[in-house]
Design an enzyme around this catalytic site. Structure first.
Site, mmCIF file in Angstrom:
data_model
loop_
_atom_site.group_PDB
_atom_site.id
_atom_site.type_symbol
_atom_site.label_atom_id
_atom_site.label_comp_id
_atom_site.label_asym_id
_atom_site.label_seq_id
_atom_site.Cartn_x
_atom_site.Cartn_y
_atom_site.Cartn_z
ATOM 1 C CD GLU A 62 -28.924 -30.524 31.313
ATOM 2 O OE1 GLU A 62 -29.015 -30.226 30.109
ATOM 3 O OE2 GLU A 62 -29.640 -30.011 32.194
ATOM 4 C CG HIS A 75 -31.326 -33.093 30.310
ATOM 5 N ND1 HIS A 75 -31.569 -33.081 31.666
ATOM 6 C CD2 HIS A 75 -31.911 -31.983 29.815
ATOM 7 C CE1 HIS A 75 -32.286 -32.010 31.971
ATOM 8 N NE2 HIS A 75 -32.499 -31.329 30.854
HETATM 9 O O1 LIG Z 1 -38.616 -30.074 30.839
HETATM 10 P P1 LIG Z 1 -37.540 -30.398 29.843
HETATM 11 O O2 LIG Z 1 -37.933 -30.133 28.427
HETATM 12 O O3 LIG Z 1 -37.034 -31.806 30.009
HETATM 13 O O4 LIG Z 1 -36.324 -29.428 30.148
HETATM 14 C C1 LIG Z 1 -35.781 -29.394 31.422
HETATM 15 C C2 LIG Z 1 -34.660 -28.350 31.564
HETATM 16 O O5 LIG Z 1 -33.544 -28.777 30.817
HETATM 17 C C3 LIG Z 1 -32.367 -27.993 31.050
HETATM 18 O O6 LIG Z 1 -31.337 -28.502 30.250
HETATM 19 C C4 LIG Z 1 -32.602 -26.571 30.682
HETATM 20 O O7 LIG Z 1 -31.441 -25.809 30.983
HETATM 21 C C5 LIG Z 1 -33.817 -26.033 31.412
HETATM 22 O O8 LIG Z 1 -34.075 -24.703 30.973
HETATM 23 C C6 LIG Z 1 -35.024 -26.937 31.152
HETATM 24 O O9 LIG Z 1 -36.153 -26.462 31.866
#
Ligand SMILES: O=P(O)(O)OC[C@H]1O[C@@H](O)[C@H](O)[C@@H](O)[C@@H]1O
Length: 287
Positions: free
Chosen positions: A262, A161
């Site tokens: 990602e 991510h």
């Molecule tokens: O706040 P988190 O759990 O790290 O997630 C962040 C984002 O991660 C992304 O991968 C998603 O597509 C989003 O929908 C999400 O809000």
């Protein structure tokens, strides 16, 4: 003798980290918690976004606050597509450092998360998850490997991510997703990737199909982002003003300074038979 790369322990907040540095100046900072890359300095500049409000005090260890920025390893579940905690538990558990190699022009570091009583209480599977980081001048390759060490099949989704640092995401563009099937999670709409993508509002889309290298242009800075086909999907995310305001670990204008691109497996879980392995990489390169 020519200079070699170095690996030095350091702490950031309450997190135990490694600083891996090449003689030419490029470096990487990795936290053992989550196997989380927190910093990649290449060409004299930080290339990853790390929110100054991120929980760096170890509170992520109780599952309440993953680090916001760097490269969270989301596994064995992408987002809320299953019963586990959002984006899976791997980003919130301590990993072990299992290997390193220090050369003159390249250095690597490997961290591992194995199934344990703690993971079995959350997910009844035996596994070994490794993150191998290969640092070269102007380039970083992150390879995630999963092995089913149990006697039953297991299935997972997930992502590397990556949060890329931007001077101003509203002026940035991402190219290379043209024509790929696009699912907009905000509208549940289906379309095809536009060329280039721009970020003037909240953006949360998944691109499937075969990937080709993408180029993130942010002012004069450009980064080429590529991934192995074993991932299957690419997620592009920016929360923009309103969603950012709802995230306690982001500053009000933090959305301007980041874009997530990602390498992901979103729609079709990977299934591993006992003993089987899977690998997926994402590579980041200047220019
Ligand atoms: O706040 P988190 O759990 O790290 O997630 C962040 C984002 O991660 C992304 O991968 C998603 O597509 C989003 O929908 C999400 O809000």
């Amino acid at each position: 003798m020519s200079a070699r790369a170095t690996l030095v322990p350091e702490t950031l907040g309450g997190l135990n980290c490694w600083r891996l540095s090449l003689p030419g100046g490029d470096s990487l900072r990795v936290a053992e918690q989550g196997g989380h890359v927190l910093s990649w300095i290449a060409g004299g500049r930080e290339r990853l976004f790390l929110s100054p409000r991120s929980a760096l005090d170890g509170s992520a260890l109780d599952g309440s606050a993953p680090v916001r920025g760097g490269v969270p390893v989301c596994w064995p579940q992408f987002n809320q597509r299953g019963d586990l905690v959002k984006h899976g538990f791997a980003r919130q558990l301590p990993w072990l450092t299992t290997a390193y190699d220090l050369g003159a022009d390249a250095a690597s570091l490997e961290l591992t998360l194995c199934s344990s009583e703690r993971t079995r209480a959350l997910w009844p599977h035996e596994f070994e998850l490794t993150l191998r980081l290969l640092l070269q001048p102007g380039r970083l390759r992150l390879t995630l490997g999963a092995r089913n060490t149990g006697a039953q099949p297991l299935a997972f989704t997930g992502a590397l991510h990556s949060y890329f640092a931007c001077d101003d995401v509203a002026q940035a563009s991402l190219s290379g997703l043209q024509g790929r099937p696009e699912w907009d999670s905000l509208t549940d709409g289906h379309a095809q990737g536009a060329e280039p993508l721009r970020f003037e509002a909240e953006f949360d889309r998944v691109y499937s199909g075969q990937s080709t290298p993408m180029r993130l242009q942010d002012g004069a800075q450009a980064l080429t982002i590529s991934q192995s086909d074993s991932w299957g999907d690419t997620v592009v995310w920016n929360p923009h003003v309103a969603k950012c305001a709802a995230l306690a670990d982001m500053e009000a204008d933090g959305w301007r300074r980041m874009l997530c691109v990602e390498a992901a497996r979103v729609f079709e879980p990977v299934t591993l038979a006992p003993g089987q392995t899977w690998q997926g990489w994402q590579q980041l390169e200047l220019g």
